[in-house]
Design a protein around this motif. Sequence first.
Motif, mmCIF file in Angstrom:
data_model
loop_
_atom_site.group_PDB
_atom_site.id
_atom_site.type_symbol
_atom_site.label_atom_id
_atom_site.label_comp_id
_atom_site.label_asym_id
_atom_site.label_seq_id
_atom_site.Cartn_x
_atom_site.Cartn_y
_atom_site.Cartn_z
ATOM 1 N N ASN A 168 0.844 -1.188 0.000
ATOM 2 C CA ASN A 168 0.000 0.000 0.000
ATOM 3 C C ASN A 168 0.883 1.244 0.000
ATOM 4 O O ASN A 168 1.632 1.481 0.952
ATOM 5 C CB ASN A 168 -0.913 -0.013 1.230
ATOM 6 N N SER A 169 0.805 2.039 -1.065
ATOM 7 C CA SER A 169 1.669 3.214 -1.202
ATOM 8 C C SER A 169 1.340 4.306 -0.197
ATOM 9 O O SER A 169 2.149 5.201 0.044
ATOM 10 C CB SER A 169 1.569 3.776 -2.629
ATOM 11 N N LEU A 174 2.519 -4.206 3.645
ATOM 12 C CA LEU A 174 2.470 -5.318 2.708
ATOM 13 C C LEU A 174 1.173 -6.086 2.928
ATOM 14 O O LEU A 174 0.808 -6.399 4.058
ATOM 15 C CB LEU A 174 3.675 -6.240 2.932
ATOM 16 N N GLN A 175 0.484 -6.407 1.829
ATOM 17 C CA GLN A 175 -0.756 -7.160 1.919
ATOM 18 C C GLN A 175 -0.467 -8.660 1.880
ATOM 19 O O GLN A 175 0.460 -9.114 1.203
ATOM 20 C CB GLN A 175 -1.692 -6.786 0.761
ATOM 21 N N LEU A 176 -1.255 -9.431 2.599
ATOM 22 C CA LEU A 176 -1.059 -10.880 2.680
ATOM 23 C C LEU A 176 -1.201 -11.527 1.306
ATOM 24 O O LEU A 176 -2.103 -11.205 0.546
ATOM 25 C CB LEU A 176 -2.095 -11.488 3.636
ATOM 26 N N SER A 177 -0.275 -12.422 0.973
ATOM 27 C CA SER A 177 -0.345 -13.162 -0.288
ATOM 28 C C SER A 177 0.251 -14.548 -0.083
ATOM 29 O O SER A 177 0.857 -14.835 0.956
ATOM 30 C CB SER A 177 0.404 -12.426 -1.398
ATOM 31 N N ASP A 251 -4.504 4.476 -6.852
ATOM 32 C CA ASP A 251 -4.742 5.105 -5.551
ATOM 33 C C ASP A 251 -3.820 4.569 -4.459
ATOM 34 O O ASP A 251 -3.344 5.320 -3.603
ATOM 35 C CB ASP A 251 -6.204 4.892 -5.124
ATOM 36 N N CYS A 252 -3.570 3.256 -4.445
ATOM 37 C CA CYS A 252 -2.781 2.651 -3.363
ATOM 38 C C CYS A 252 -1.514 1.960 -3.839
ATOM 39 O O CYS A 252 -0.854 1.258 -3.068
ATOM 40 C CB CYS A 252 -3.639 1.650 -2.585
ATOM 41 N N GLY A 253 -1.182 2.122 -5.125
ATOM 42 C CA GLY A 253 0.038 1.495 -5.648
ATOM 43 C C GLY A 253 -0.171 0.105 -6.205
ATOM 44 O O GLY A 253 0.792 -0.585 -6.522
ATOM 45 N N TYR A 254 -1.441 -0.311 -6.360
ATOM 46 C CA TYR A 254 -1.725 -1.678 -6.803
ATOM 47 C C TYR A 254 -1.954 -1.788 -8.313
ATOM 48 O O TYR A 254 -2.179 -2.885 -8.826
ATOM 49 C CB TYR A 254 -2.972 -2.220 -6.103
#
Length: 396
Positions: A168-169, A174-177, A251-254
């Motif tokens: 997330n910028s 860090l998002q779970l993956s 918006d969030c770097g995704y």
Amino acid sequence: IYLNTTKGNGSLFKIAYKLGEAYSKTGITSPVYGLNKLAKNKLYSYIQKYNYDLIISPHLFPAMAITTLKNDGKDIKLINVATDYHAVPFWEETKPDYFVIPHSSLKREFIEKGFKEEILLEAEKEIDKYDIAIIYEIVLFIKDTLASLEYRDIPLRQIIVAVPGCVNSQTGELQLSKQFDRDLFDGKNNIKSIFENAFSIPVSMQNDINLSIIGEMKYGCLANVRNALLAYVDNGLGGAMVLNGKFYGGDCGYAGEIGLITTTFKNKKNVLDEFVSLRSIKEYFSKKNGKHYNVALLSEEYKKKGEVYEYVNETAHLLGEKLRDIVELLNISHIVLAGRVSLFGEDYLNCLKEELKSTRNPCEIKFTQLSKRSTLYGAITVSVDSSINHSERILL
């Protein structure tokens, strides 16, 4: 003891390392040899008793012990395994038949220590999932690097951690993956905290593909290109975009996460990553053939133009179809293909080109020329730019 010496800026470890280097340069044989001579007869009797004909040594001390026997004319095959990320002092006093090193970039160091290039074997580590142990291994690698002669007098000011996942910028989280163990999202065990505690300097998390496309814009084939996509096919499937001459993260770097596009393949509906990524292909053949597949084996089997070749090319056509849709949607003119998918070569690339032929506007697709360096160049660019912006704010 070793871990305690590497805490903070690793000053104790640096001192020990410098002393070892200084002693090594005197040309005086290591005192370890004297200790080994006391036990060499018992050691050789043990080797003969169990009829060992090959010794693999992951540490300097046993390598010296076997070298003591080899110096006495004993016919014993020895393979050294370097578990540090540098040619540490006294390795040069050993006489291995082969030497396994962590990465090809270390060849020069070991050659300078006196080892012949033909006995140096590279053993890069393939990581399917990141866990706490892997993160600490990376931290220790960095500390070893900073303690080396080449870097030990250069102060470390900032760390950018490039990760294969959604960052997330706005929050830097860090998002779970699937590529990360759940324990890495638990309080003090999260990646950023581990690095901050180890080095006591500012640490930021960045998506590796976003950094890669910034590197391509600065030093690669996307310089002066206004609209482009970087498609990264490795253990995961990701992407990043350039729109109107600028990196576009959303918006969030995704933005650019092409692996999350929903599709259908062989009557199964899932996200594109579950069909096209090297991880998913390895899992498919491991389950189908009952043996473990890594990327090297996939590449080897692909060249035989059998079932792996046919299946991988099917996934390439699937990826090509989705890339064609993106080209039509955003009217982009260039696509850069990165990741170890490059091991499949031109046949894989031609599958993508075939799907892109039907676009209304021409779109060029090719493999990156920067390889893994694009992520590094992107990180350097982001770091320098942030430092300049910080300095300007101070001046204002």
